[in-house]
Design an enzyme around this catalytic site. Structure first.
Site, PDB file in Angstrom:
ATOM      1  N   ARG A   1      33.761  48.980  35.685  1.00 33.23           N
ATOM      2  CA  ARG A   1      33.989  47.944  36.709  1.00 33.23           C
ATOM      3  C   ARG A   1      32.659  47.383  37.236  1.00 33.23           C
ATOM      4  O   ARG A   1      32.545  47.046  38.416  1.00 33.23           O
ATOM      5  CB  ARG A   1      34.851  48.488  37.854  1.00 33.23           C
ATOM      6  CG  ARG A   1      36.140  49.167  37.401  1.00 33.23           C
ATOM      7  CD  ARG A   1      37.171  48.185  36.901  1.00 33.23           C
ATOM      8  NE  ARG A   1      37.623  47.261  37.889  1.00 33.23           N
ATOM      9  CZ  ARG A   1      38.679  47.442  38.676  1.00 33.23           C
ATOM     10  NH1 ARG A   1      39.383  48.534  38.564  1.00 33.23           N
ATOM     11  NH2 ARG A   1      39.039  46.529  39.542  1.00 33.23           N
TER      12      ARG A   1
ATOM     13  N   ARG B   1      33.063  42.983  43.127  1.00 27.52           N
ATOM     14  CA  ARG B   1      32.796  42.602  44.512  1.00 27.52           C
ATOM     15  C   ARG B   1      31.529  43.165  45.131  1.00 27.52           C
ATOM     16  O   ARG B   1      31.084  42.676  46.161  1.00 27.52           O
ATOM     17  CB  ARG B   1      33.991  42.984  45.391  1.00 27.52           C
ATOM     18  CG  ARG B   1      35.114  41.987  45.287  1.00 27.52           C
ATOM     19  CD  ARG B   1      36.363  42.522  45.912  1.00 27.52           C
ATOM     20  NE  ARG B   1      36.760  43.729  45.211  1.00 27.52           N
ATOM     21  CZ  ARG B   1      37.823  44.466  45.537  1.00 27.52           C
ATOM     22  NH1 ARG B   1      38.558  44.125  46.556  1.00 27.52           N
ATOM     23  NH2 ARG B   1      38.131  45.536  44.839  1.00 27.52           N
TER      24      ARG B   1
ATOM     25  N   ARG C   1      33.623  33.972  42.846  1.00 22.55           N
ATOM     26  CA  ARG C   1      35.022  34.328  43.108  1.00 22.55           C
ATOM     27  C   ARG C   1      35.591  33.472  44.243  1.00 22.55           C
ATOM     28  O   ARG C   1      36.758  33.087  44.203  1.00 22.55           O
ATOM     29  CB  ARG C   1      35.076  35.827  43.465  1.00 22.55           C
ATOM     30  CG  ARG C   1      36.444  36.395  43.756  1.00 22.55           C
ATOM     31  CD  ARG C   1      37.262  36.552  42.495  1.00 22.55           C
ATOM     32  NE  ARG C   1      38.635  36.880  42.818  1.00 22.55           N
ATOM     33  CZ  ARG C   1      39.561  35.993  43.157  1.00 22.55           C
ATOM     34  NH1 ARG C   1      39.266  34.705  43.191  1.00 22.55           N
ATOM     35  NH2 ARG C   1      40.787  36.372  43.451  1.00 22.55           N
TER      36      ARG C   1
ATOM     37  N   ASP D   1      41.376  41.725  33.055  1.00 19.35           N
ATOM     38  CA  ASP D   1      42.056  42.826  33.739  1.00 19.35           C
ATOM     39  C   ASP D   1      43.085  43.432  32.786  1.00 19.35           C
ATOM     40  O   ASP D   1      43.545  42.765  31.859  1.00 19.35           O
ATOM     41  CB  ASP D   1      42.748  42.344  35.026  1.00 19.35           C
ATOM     42  CG  ASP D   1      43.113  43.539  35.906  1.00 19.35           C
ATOM     43  OD1 ASP D   1      42.223  44.063  36.591  1.00 19.35           O
ATOM     44  OD2 ASP D   1      44.268  43.989  35.847  1.00 19.35           O
TER      45      ASP D   1
ATOM     46  N   TYR E   1      52.271  50.067  36.454  1.00 12.99           N
ATOM     47  CA  TYR E   1      52.273  48.867  37.311  1.00 12.99           C
ATOM     48  C   TYR E   1      53.496  47.991  37.028  1.00 12.99           C
ATOM     49  O   TYR E   1      54.066  47.387  37.939  1.00 12.99           O
ATOM     50  CB  TYR E   1      50.996  48.041  37.084  1.00 12.99           C
ATOM     51  CG  TYR E   1      49.750  48.693  37.638  1.00 12.99           C
ATOM     52  CD1 TYR E   1      49.399  48.533  38.981  1.00 12.99           C
ATOM     53  CD2 TYR E   1      48.913  49.466  36.840  1.00 12.99           C
ATOM     54  CE1 TYR E   1      48.259  49.133  39.503  1.00 12.99           C
ATOM     55  CE2 TYR E   1      47.774  50.074  37.343  1.00 12.99           C
ATOM     56  CZ  TYR E   1      47.454  49.897  38.679  1.00 12.99           C
ATOM     57  OH  TYR E   1      46.334  50.485  39.198  1.00 12.99           O
TER      58      TYR E   1
HETATM   59  O1  CP3 Z   1      34.793  46.573  34.328  1.00 17.25           O
HETATM   60  C1  CP3 Z   1      34.587  45.356  34.582  1.00 17.25           C
HETATM   61  O2  CP3 Z   1      33.724  44.973  35.379  1.00 17.25           O
HETATM   62  C2  CP3 Z   1      35.410  44.348  33.814  1.00 17.25           C
HETATM   63  C3  CP3 Z   1      36.601  43.874  34.433  1.00 17.25           C
HETATM   64  C4  CP3 Z   1      37.756  44.800  34.829  1.00 17.25           C
HETATM   65  C5  CP3 Z   1      38.555  44.505  35.972  1.00 17.25           C
HETATM   66  N1  CP3 Z   1      39.587  45.392  35.997  1.00 17.25           N
HETATM   67  C6  CP3 Z   1      38.297  43.405  36.934  1.00 17.25           C
HETATM   68  C7  CP3 Z   1      38.955  43.402  38.249  1.00 17.25           C
HETATM   69  C8  CP3 Z   1      38.307  45.938  34.219  1.00 17.25           C
HETATM   70  C9  CP3 Z   1      37.816  46.705  32.999  1.00 17.25           C
HETATM   71  C10 CP3 Z   1      39.475  46.294  34.953  1.00 17.25           C
HETATM   72  C11 CP3 Z   1      40.357  47.424  34.592  1.00 17.25           C
HETATM   73  C12 CP3 Z   1      41.466  47.788  35.471  1.00 17.25           C
HETATM   74  N2  CP3 Z   1      42.254  46.962  36.235  1.00 17.25           N
HETATM   75  C13 CP3 Z   1      41.982  49.119  35.581  1.00 17.25           C
HETATM   76  C14 CP3 Z   1      41.483  50.325  34.821  1.00 17.25           C
HETATM   77  C15 CP3 Z   1      40.172  50.855  35.306  1.00 17.25           C
HETATM   78  C16 CP3 Z   1      40.166  51.440  36.677  1.00 17.25           C
HETATM   79  O3  CP3 Z   1      39.293  51.018  37.460  1.00 17.25           O
HETATM   80  O4  CP3 Z   1      40.952  52.342  36.964  1.00 17.25           O
HETATM   81  C17 CP3 Z   1      43.060  49.064  36.495  1.00 17.25           C
HETATM   82  C18 CP3 Z   1      43.913  50.238  36.935  1.00 17.25           C
HETATM   83  C19 CP3 Z   1      43.226  47.694  36.891  1.00 17.25           C
HETATM   84  C20 CP3 Z   1      44.289  47.131  37.792  1.00 17.25           C
HETATM   85  C21 CP3 Z   1      43.729  46.409  38.966  1.00 17.25           C
HETATM   86  N3  CP3 Z   1      43.035  45.205  38.909  1.00 17.25           N
HETATM   87  C22 CP3 Z   1      43.787  46.796  40.328  1.00 17.25           C
HETATM   88  C23 CP3 Z   1      44.458  48.050  40.843  1.00 17.25           C
HETATM   89  C24 CP3 Z   1      43.131  45.797  41.087  1.00 17.25           C
HETATM   90  C25 CP3 Z   1      42.973  45.699  42.600  1.00 17.25           C
HETATM   91  C26 CP3 Z   1      42.078  46.702  43.153  1.00 17.25           C
HETATM   92  C27 CP3 Z   1      40.631  46.545  42.698  1.00 17.25           C
HETATM   93  O5  CP3 Z   1      40.185  47.381  41.899  1.00 17.25           O
HETATM   94  O6  CP3 Z   1      39.983  45.608  43.149  1.00 17.25           O
HETATM   95  C28 CP3 Z   1      42.626  44.845  40.170  1.00 17.25           C
HETATM   96  C29 CP3 Z   1      41.846  43.633  40.516  1.00 17.25           C
HETATM   97  C30 CP3 Z   1      40.520  43.485  39.862  1.00 17.25           C
HETATM   98  N4  CP3 Z   1      40.268  43.655  38.516  1.00 17.25           N
HETATM   99  C31 CP3 Z   1      39.311  43.077  40.493  1.00 17.25           C
HETATM  100  C32 CP3 Z   1      38.328  43.026  39.489  1.00 17.25           C
HETATM  101  C33 CP3 Z   1      36.900  42.612  39.640  1.00 17.25           C
HETATM  102  C34 CP3 Z   1      39.147  42.696  41.964  1.00 17.25           C
HETATM  103  C35 CP3 Z   1      39.722  41.341  42.191  1.00 17.25           C
HETATM  104  C36 CP3 Z   1      38.950  40.529  43.208  1.00 17.25           C
HETATM  105  O7  CP3 Z   1      37.906  39.963  42.881  1.00 17.25           O
HETATM  106  O8  CP3 Z   1      39.439  40.470  44.343  1.00 17.25           O
END
Ligand code: CP3
Length: 345
Positions: A25, A29, A38, A75, A151
């Site tokens: 990740r 943010r 964003r 995502d 999910y």
């Molecule tokens: O790793 C990276 O930087 C690449 C992008 C990436 C995102 N999500 C961007 C994202 C990757 C590889 C993921 C994977 C992901 N998404 C997982 C598996 C890895 C982990 O961390 O457990 C899961 C379970 C998700 C599902 C998800 N997406 C959730 C639960 C959320 C909200 C909570 C959070 O982590 O912010 C997201 C949103 C999300 N995905 C954001 C980002 C940068 C935040 C959105 C924003 O900018 O407000």
């Protein structure tokens, strides 16, 4: 010949004194340059599906910290979206989906998974490839079927994935069908990412740790193994990393069973124990506590050194044990990269 990408060399089994480093990740943010972009696009999915923007945020952390890899900005929930499920992200509240709470709801999903619905992602990969230095690897990814299904069934993130666990107990045939559809979609999605230019693949099974052993076998081991095998059959040269969070004492068995090139260790696993119990043919990735990175200082330095030392002599990719937290101070990330590269462990 030495591979020019340190990450790939390690995934091929080379143990390096200075491990390559990237962070799960790593785009997000905690970076002001991410927040600025964003803020210009309202919906998170639209942000993901705009190649110029997604490519830029993929590259931001590599530029700032000189990481050894970029991870595609997207995502794991784009697969349910491409399957026809309603998906949205509410700021501060996480993902919201139209819940699949009974077997009949599976008919809401498209019969056929059309990978080209995710065409913007493949364009993002092509753009990143055009800009990424040769020494850096580009990581493509998907969520593992169990985590994605958790999910899809709950319609949101939950603390214990109870809705999906209950659904799987009550309706095992319908749940098996959902998992099979996710396996198929994930394989074609990953293969298409590789065709677009991804050098490495990572499969995220973030919520594997909550399952009872029989369920773990059915919904984590078998589907992830099938994805690894199917990708490998068509693209044998592309390394695969599996992140099975909560695997605990099952990690060495998984390293053998899944056939992946690397196992990403969560924070709870003792890296010295993992190195002693996993074959040298499987690289280990991890596993700094994301909160140690938030804390910084002595606690951070000590943990970095102990991980580097524990995994010295084993193919190792330095990473976190889970994703970087939004409140992480940027200076701590800089310090982490410097310390890993100073080779003090
Ligand atoms: O790793 C990276 O930087 C690449 C992008 C990436 C995102 N999500 C961007 C994202 C990757 C590889 C993921 C994977 C992901 N998404 C997982 C598996 C890895 C982990 O961390 O457990 C899961 C379970 C998700 C599902 C998800 N997406 C959730 C639960 C959320 C909200 C909570 C959070 O982590 O912010 C997201 C949103 C999300 N995905 C954001 C980002 C940068 C935040 C959105 C924003 O900018 O407000």
């Amino acid at each position: 010949m030495q591979n020019e990408k340190p990450l790939i060399a390690v995934l091929r089994g080379e143990a390096r004194d200075i491990p390559p480093i990237w962070l799960m990740r790593q785009a997000g943010r905690y970076l002001p340059e991410y927040r600025e972009l964003r803020g210009k696009i309202g919906s998170f999915l639209e942000f993901c599906y705009t190649p110029a923007v997604a490519a830029e945020v993929t590259l931001q952390p590599v530029r700032r910290f000189d990481f050894d890899a970029a991870i595609l900005f997207s995502d794991i929930l784009v697969i349910p979206h491409a399957l026809g499920q309603e998906v949205s992200f509410e700021s501060g509240a996480g993902p919201r989906l139209e819940a699949i709470s009974e077997p009949a709801h599976l008919s809401r999903l498209r019969e056929h998974f059309d990978v080209e619905r995710l065409a913007p992602t493949f364009e993002t990969i092509e753009r990143v490839k055009g800009e990424l230095p040769n020494s850096k690897a580009l990581i493509g990814f998907c969520g593992a079927p169990w985590t994605v299904a958790s999910y899809m069934v709950a319609g949101r993130g939950t603390s214990d994935q109870a809705p999906a666990r209950l659904f799987a107990y009550r309706f095992p045939a319908a749940f098996a069908e959902l998992i099979a559809r996710l396996v198929e979609a994930s394989v074609s999605y990953l293969l298409r990412q590789i065709e677009a230019g991804a050098d490495v693949i990572q499969i995220f099974d973030t919520w594997a740790g909550v399952l009872a052993p029989t369920e773990f076998e059915k919904w984590v081991c078998a589907p992830v193994k099938k994805i690894v095998e199917s990708v490998r059959a068509k693209k044998p040269d592309v390394p695969v990393i599996t992140f099975v969070r909560g695997a605990g004492g099952r990690a060495p068995a998984l390293a053998r069973l899944l056939g992946a090139d690397a196992l990403s260790l969560d924070t709870s696993i003792d890296p010295a124990w993992a190195a002693a119990n996993c074959s040298n043919k499987v690289a280990l990735q991890g596993n700094l506590d994301p909160l140690a990175l938030v804390a910084g200082g002595e606690a951070l330095d000590r943990q970095i050194d102990s991980i580097v030392l524990a995994l010295r002599g084993h193919p190792h990719i330095f990473n976190l044990g889970h994703g970087i937290l939004p409140e992480t101070p940027i200076g701590h990330v800089t310090r982490l990269v410097e310390r890993v590269r100073a080779g003090r462990g």
